[in-house]
Design a protein around this motif. Sequence first.
Motif, PDB file in Angstrom:
ATOM      1  N   ALA A   1     -19.494  96.880  -8.655  1.00 55.48           N
ATOM      2  CA  ALA A   1     -19.342  98.213  -8.348  1.00 55.48           C
ATOM      3  C   ALA A   1     -20.346  98.730  -9.162  1.00 55.48           C
ATOM      4  O   ALA A   1     -21.305  99.927  -8.821  1.00 55.48           O
ATOM      5  CB  ALA A   1     -18.097  98.748  -8.843  1.00 55.48           C
TER       6      ALA A   1
ATOM      7  N   THR B   1     -15.793  92.222  -9.352  1.00 56.05           N
ATOM      8  CA  THR B   1     -15.577  93.402  -8.583  1.00 56.05           C
ATOM      9  C   THR B   1     -15.979  94.508  -9.276  1.00 56.05           C
ATOM     10  O   THR B   1     -16.804  95.508  -8.917  1.00 56.05           O
ATOM     11  CB  THR B   1     -14.078  93.715  -8.339  1.00 56.05           C
ATOM     12  OG1 THR B   1     -13.555  92.628  -7.546  1.00 56.05           O
ATOM     13  CG2 THR B   1     -13.982  94.966  -7.380  1.00 56.05           C
TER      14      THR B   1
ATOM     15  N   ARG C   1     -14.847 103.019  -4.431  1.00 54.56           N
ATOM     16  CA  ARG C   1     -13.698 102.220  -3.910  1.00 54.56           C
ATOM     17  C   ARG C   1     -13.413 101.052  -4.748  1.00 54.56           C
ATOM     18  O   ARG C   1     -12.244 100.589  -5.291  1.00 54.56           O
ATOM     19  CB  ARG C   1     -13.968 101.680  -2.542  1.00 54.56           C
ATOM     20  CG  ARG C   1     -13.909 103.009  -1.545  1.00 54.56           C
ATOM     21  CD  ARG C   1     -13.786 102.515   0.036  1.00 54.56           C
ATOM     22  NE  ARG C   1     -14.956 101.507   0.328  1.00 54.56           N
ATOM     23  CZ  ARG C   1     -16.018 102.140   0.638  1.00 54.56           C
ATOM     24  NH1 ARG C   1     -16.128 103.522   1.127  1.00 54.56           N
ATOM     25  NH2 ARG C   1     -17.230 101.423   1.056  1.00 54.56           N
ATOM     26  N   LEU C   2     -14.414 100.179  -5.282  1.00 53.28           N
ATOM     27  CA  LEU C   2     -14.442  98.983  -6.039  1.00 53.28           C
ATOM     28  C   LEU C   2     -14.112  99.328  -7.433  1.00 53.28           C
ATOM     29  O   LEU C   2     -12.857  98.684  -7.988  1.00 53.28           O
ATOM     30  CB  LEU C   2     -15.680  98.260  -6.110  1.00 53.28           C
ATOM     31  CG  LEU C   2     -16.106  97.824  -4.593  1.00 53.28           C
ATOM     32  CD1 LEU C   2     -17.626  97.138  -5.076  1.00 53.28           C
ATOM     33  CD2 LEU C   2     -15.268  96.564  -4.379  1.00 53.28           C
ATOM     34  N   PHE C   3     -14.409 100.517  -8.076  1.00 52.98           N
ATOM     35  CA  PHE C   3     -14.037 100.935  -9.403  1.00 52.98           C
ATOM     36  C   PHE C   3     -12.416 101.234  -9.201  1.00 52.98           C
ATOM     37  O   PHE C   3     -11.566 100.902 -10.079  1.00 52.98           O
ATOM     38  CB  PHE C   3     -14.709 101.975  -9.950  1.00 52.98           C
ATOM     39  CG  PHE C   3     -15.967 101.722 -10.495  1.00 52.98           C
ATOM     40  CD1 PHE C   3     -16.055 100.650 -11.435  1.00 52.98           C
ATOM     41  CD2 PHE C   3     -17.020 102.362  -9.915  1.00 52.98           C
ATOM     42  CE1 PHE C   3     -17.269 100.290 -12.171  1.00 52.98           C
ATOM     43  CE2 PHE C   3     -18.623 102.089 -10.471  1.00 52.98           C
ATOM     44  CZ  PHE C   3     -18.298 101.013 -11.685  1.00 52.98           C
TER      45      PHE C   3
ATOM     46  N   ALA D   1     -19.786 106.631 -11.210  1.00 49.68           N
ATOM     47  CA  ALA D   1     -20.104 106.789  -9.686  1.00 49.68           C
ATOM     48  C   ALA D   1     -20.217 107.962  -9.159  1.00 49.68           C
ATOM     49  O   ALA D   1     -20.900 108.518  -8.182  1.00 49.68           O
ATOM     50  CB  ALA D   1     -19.225 105.783  -8.993  1.00 49.68           C
TER      51      ALA D   1
ATOM     52  N   ALA E   1     -18.810 101.825  -4.311  1.00 49.54           N
ATOM     53  CA  ALA E   1     -18.829 101.851  -5.810  1.00 49.54           C
ATOM     54  C   ALA E   1     -17.592 102.491  -6.371  1.00 49.54           C
ATOM     55  O   ALA E   1     -16.723 101.698  -7.084  1.00 49.54           O
ATOM     56  CB  ALA E   1     -19.929 102.178  -6.575  1.00 49.54           C
TER      57      ALA E   1
ATOM     58  N   ARG F   1     -23.912  98.739  -7.550  1.00 50.55           N
ATOM     59  CA  ARG F   1     -23.992  99.370  -6.367  1.00 50.55           C
ATOM     60  C   ARG F   1     -24.241 100.912  -7.074  1.00 50.55           C
ATOM     61  O   ARG F   1     -24.931 101.632  -6.362  1.00 50.55           O
ATOM     62  CB  ARG F   1     -22.686  99.401  -5.809  1.00 50.55           C
ATOM     63  CG  ARG F   1     -22.465  98.256  -4.883  1.00 50.55           C
ATOM     64  CD  ARG F   1     -21.281  98.154  -3.823  1.00 50.55           C
ATOM     65  NE  ARG F   1     -21.067  97.005  -3.121  1.00 50.55           N
ATOM     66  CZ  ARG F   1     -21.530  96.802  -1.864  1.00 50.55           C
ATOM     67  NH1 ARG F   1     -22.786  97.576  -1.805  1.00 50.55           N
ATOM     68  NH2 ARG F   1     -21.620  95.652  -1.336  1.00 50.55           N
TER      69      ARG F   1
END
Length: 771
Positions: A670, A666, A698-700, A712, A696, A673
Motif C-alpha cells: 500500500a 500488504t 483499500r489495502l491500508f 494515502a 492503497a 502504491r
Amino acid sequence: MTEAPYAELGTALRRCRRLAGLSLRVLARRLGLRAHSALSDYEHGRRLPPEDLLYRYERVFPEHAATLRRKWQEALAARADGESATDAAPAGPVESPPAGPRPAQLPADLADFVGRADDLAVLSAAAARTPAVLVVSGPPGVGKTSLAVHLAHLLAPGFPDGQLFVDLRGADERPVAPAVALGQWLRALGVADAVARNGDAELAGWYRSLLAGRRMLVLVDNAATEAQVRPLLPGSAEVLVIVTSRNPLMGLDGTLHHPVGPLSEQDATALLGEIVGAARIAAEPAAATEIARHCAGLPLATRITGRRLAAWSGWRLRDCAEALADRHQRLDWLAGGDRAVRSTFDMSYRILPADARRLFRRLALLPVPECTIPAAAALTRTVPSVAERLLHSVEQAGMVQPGTAPGRYRIHDLLALYARERLIAEEGPDQRRGAEEDLLGWLLGTTAEMAARLALDETDGGAPPNGRRRTVNHANHASQQQAIQWLEAERAAILGGVRRAAALNRADLVHPLVSLLPWFYDLRCHWRDLRELARTALGLARRQGAAVPTAAALNALALAWYQLRRPAAALRCAGEAVRVARGAGTVEEAWALDRMGMALSELGRYARAATVLRRAVALAHEYGDWWEEAAALNHLGHVLIRADGSAQALREYGRALRIFQALGSTGSEAMTRVGLGRALTHTGRTVDAIDQHHAAIRLFTEVDDGWGAAYARHELAIAVRGIGRLHDAANLLDQAAAAFGALGDRRHEAASRRALDDLAALTGAGGGWPG
C-alpha cells in the motif's frame, strides 16, 4: 374565614412535591407517615397540617422551608381571627414515628475538609432515592471515613429522627461482630436489654422494627465483608445507610458502589494550606505542590505532613519536600502522634492470607503501578485462575483497586512503596530476582510474540519473489488486531520491563524486540517509545560488546530520530551502524544504508541519498533480504521524485511493488502504491495516480493502518485537485488531518491543514472547506 390561606399553603405544598418529582406515596414515606391520604387534603387546602408535620416538610424541602413556614403562619393567623380550631384539625390523627430516643451519634465533621465535590454530588443524588444504601470504598488512608462523615452531616437535617454510627473495625484481626453493633444501636434506641447473646437474627429483627417509619441516617464505618454489613441494613425505605470499606462489597445488592480515589493535586495542596496556613503555601507554592505529590493524594498522608509542618513553624516547605523525596524514607516520615501511613497499611496486610501477602509484596516488582491477571500468575508461578483469586483477596483488603479495564488492577504509589518494604523484609535476593525474571520473561516474551504477528505479515517469505500475491487471511487479521490491542495496553509496562531486563543483563529478552517492535510503533506512530527502546538496547549491547545487536539498536535509533524530524541525528546513528555492521558482516549494513539514505534525503542531499540507497538495494539482494530490498527501492523512488526524476521513480516503485506483492506484504504494498501514485501525478498521469491511491487506501484499511490510510488520502487529494475536483480534495484533506491528529502526528496534521488552507485561498472559499 375563607379557604384562601389554606389554599395558598396547599398550592405551595403541591409545588414542592412536584418539583422534587415525588408521588404522594413516596412523600408520605419521606415524611415518616404510613399512609398518604391526608396529604391530598393538605395540598387542596381542605385542612391545615399540624406543626410537627410542617417541621418534617421543612426538612424534606429545606430550600422552600421559609415559604412554607410563612404561608402556614398566615393560615394559622386567619384561623385565630374567627374560625373554629376544629376547622383546621385533621379528620384523623397524623401518624408519627414510634416514640423513643433520637440518637445523634455522628462523629464530628472535619473543619478542614476540602475537595470531593464530584463524589459529594454523586452520593447526594443517590441518597435522594429510596431505599438508599451507599458503599464508599477505597484504599487505606484515602479519606473514605472523612468523606462519609462530611456527607452524613450535610444530609442529617433531612433525617430528623436521629443518626446511628458504628466502627466495625474491618481491618482489625477481629472485626466487630454484627450482633455487637446491633446491641449498641438498640440500647441507643432505648432497648436496655439488647445484648450480643440475643443473636444476629433476633437483634436485627428488633432493630428493623424500631426503625420502621423513621427518617434516620445510619453510618457504618470500616466494614470488612458483606456478611458483616447485611444484618445492619434496615427494612425501612426512609432510612439512609452509608457504608465505608476497603473492600468494594460488590456482593451487596441494591446499593450504589462508589470507589473513592486520591485527592487531586490541587485539592491536596488546598488541604495542606488549611492545616499550615495559606501564607506558607503562598510563600512556597512549588514546594507545597511537590509535598502534595509525594503524599500521592492520600488525605491521611497529607494531614500527617501538614500537622508536622504546623508544629514546626520555622521549617521551610522546601525542607519537607526534600525529605519526602527520598522514597526509601518516605513512609518513615509519614507518621505523627498515634497516626502513621505504614501502620494503616499494616492493618490490611496482616489480614491477608499468606499467598495473597506474597502476591501483594511482589507487586513492587511491576514496571508500572498496574497488574493484570497473567502478570500476577507470573509473579506467583500459578495458573491464571489462582492468580485471579489472589488478586481478589488483595482487592478486598483495599490494597489494589480496579484498573483501566476489566482484569487490570492498580496499586497506589504509597502502597507500592510499602509493598517494596515488605518484599525486602520477607524475601531474600534470590527469591526477588527469580520472581522479577519470571515477570519479565512473561511480559517481554509475550511482547515479542504479539509484535511478531505484525512483523511476520510484512517480512515473511524467505524465497525470491515469484509474482504470486498471498490472499487475505481473516483469522490472521483478527490475531493481528488482538496483538495491537495488547501492545497498546501494555505500552508503558513494556518500556519499563525493557529497562529492568537491561539492568539485569537479560539481553535475550531485550534484543529480539529491537527488530520486532518497530512494526507496532510504526503503525501507531509511537516514535518516542522506539527511541527509548533503542537507547536502552544500545547501552546493553555496548556493555556486552555484541556487534550485531549494537548495529540493530543503532538502526532502530536512526529510524526513531528520522521520524522525530532529527535527520542529522539519524544520519550519525546510521553511519555508526554501517561501520559496526560491516565489521560483523551482517545484513544490518543494508538496513543502515537505507536509514542513511532516508536521512540524507531529508537534509536535501538527494544525489548522495540516491547513491547510498542503490547500495542498500544491492546489499539487501546479496543477503537475500527481499523485504529490505523492496523497502530501499521504495525509499529510492521517494528521493528520485524529490530530485525531479519521476520517470526513474516509476521504475523503482514498480520493482518494489512486485517484490511486496510476492511477499504478501500488504501494508508495504500500500505504501509503495502511494509513492507510485505521487510519481504518476508528477508525470501527468493523474487518472492512473488516482487509481493507485484508491488501491492503497483499500489495502491500508485491510490491515487497519490508520496512518497509512490518512497518508494515502492526503496524496489522493493532491491528485484530484489537479483535475479540478476541489470539493473532493477538500474533504480528503480534512479526513487526513483528523486522522493524523487522532494519532498524535502533528507534523502531518499540519501539512494537511496547510494544504486545505491553500485550497481555500485558491478558490476563495475562506473557512468554507469542507462543506
